[in-house]
Design a protein around this motif. Sequence first.
Motif, PDB file in Angstrom:
ATOM      1  N   ILE A   1       0.842  -1.202   0.000  1.00 14.47           N
ATOM      2  CA  ILE A   1       0.000   0.000   0.000  1.00 14.47           C
ATOM      3  C   ILE A   1       0.878   1.253   0.000  1.00 14.47           C
ATOM      4  N   LYS A   2       1.913   1.256   0.830  1.00 14.89           N
ATOM      5  CA  LYS A   2       2.802   2.405   0.937  1.00 14.89           C
ATOM      6  C   LYS A   2       3.498   2.706  -0.391  1.00 14.89           C
ATOM      7  N   ARG A   3       3.918   1.662  -1.089  1.00 13.94           N
ATOM      8  CA  ARG A   3       4.658   1.839  -2.350  1.00 13.94           C
ATOM      9  C   ARG A   3       3.766   2.170  -3.524  1.00 13.94           C
ATOM     10  N   ASN A   4       2.475   2.106  -3.350  1.00 14.94           N
ATOM     11  CA  ASN A   4       1.557   2.341  -4.479  1.00 14.94           C
ATOM     12  C   ASN A   4       0.569   3.467  -4.207  1.00 14.94           C
ATOM     13  N   LYS A   5       0.936   4.361  -3.299  1.00  9.78           N
ATOM     14  CA  LYS A   5       0.080   5.525  -3.056  1.00  9.78           C
ATOM     15  C   LYS A   5       0.209   6.506  -4.204  1.00  9.78           C
TER      16      LYS A   5
END
Length: 255
Positions: free
Chosen positions: A251-255
């Motif tokens: 989730i963090k890498r695809n914000k």
Amino acid sequence: MKIVLIGSGNVASHLGKAFAAYGYQIIQVYSFTKANADALAFGFTAALATDSLAQIRTDGDLYILAVSDTAIPTIVEALPADLVGLVVHCSGATDTAILKKFANSGVIYPPQSISKNITLQISEIPFCLEGNSPKNLALLQEIMSPIAPHCIPCDSKQRLILHIGAVFVNNFSNLLFQCAYELLEQYNLPFELLKPIIIETANKVQQEAPRDVQTGPARRNDEITINKHLDFLSQDKEKAEIYQLLTAQIIKRNK
């Protein structure tokens, strides 16, 4: 080219066979266990087997320390410092400084998971090379290029980084395979059902960056599905923790 193999395991076996097939001469095989040295040496025409480092031949052109990282210091200490041949280890995480007692030294590191009894095409594996001088690096490139054309210069820091990367893509991914295997086995589902998606995932990153082919509920930030998964996994704390950590990272890498 006369080669002494110090070690009789996975890397030593495959490298020795590849060198011998090209025409290099394996003159000696050392192993802590004599039977293992005998077994590997048997496959080479003129190789002698030994379990004594005191009996290592001194007329080799290349000495390959294909042993565990923890064994390298002990073996280096036992070898004579006046060896004229090139002394190399095959470790991703061991600095070349460990070989400083030798006039000619270096590294041949394959970032590959190698098993003795599984067929392997050495020519398809990249090798990271390092020498303690430009001359020795060039010599290693000359020695390796006929059997492994995909060789690149790589210093100790770069090799360590590559080794860490290999742990992520190989060792950690295999742990996740095991987690899935245990989960399916618990509910009488065959692991074979997941093998096509394992292959498809591996194939995708041959062509594109991993981030560009990321899929799944975390990539979509599908909280409903994620919570269903976590609710089911609540009975297995370890798997739930792994799931939560990796989900948060996606989730963090695809914000």
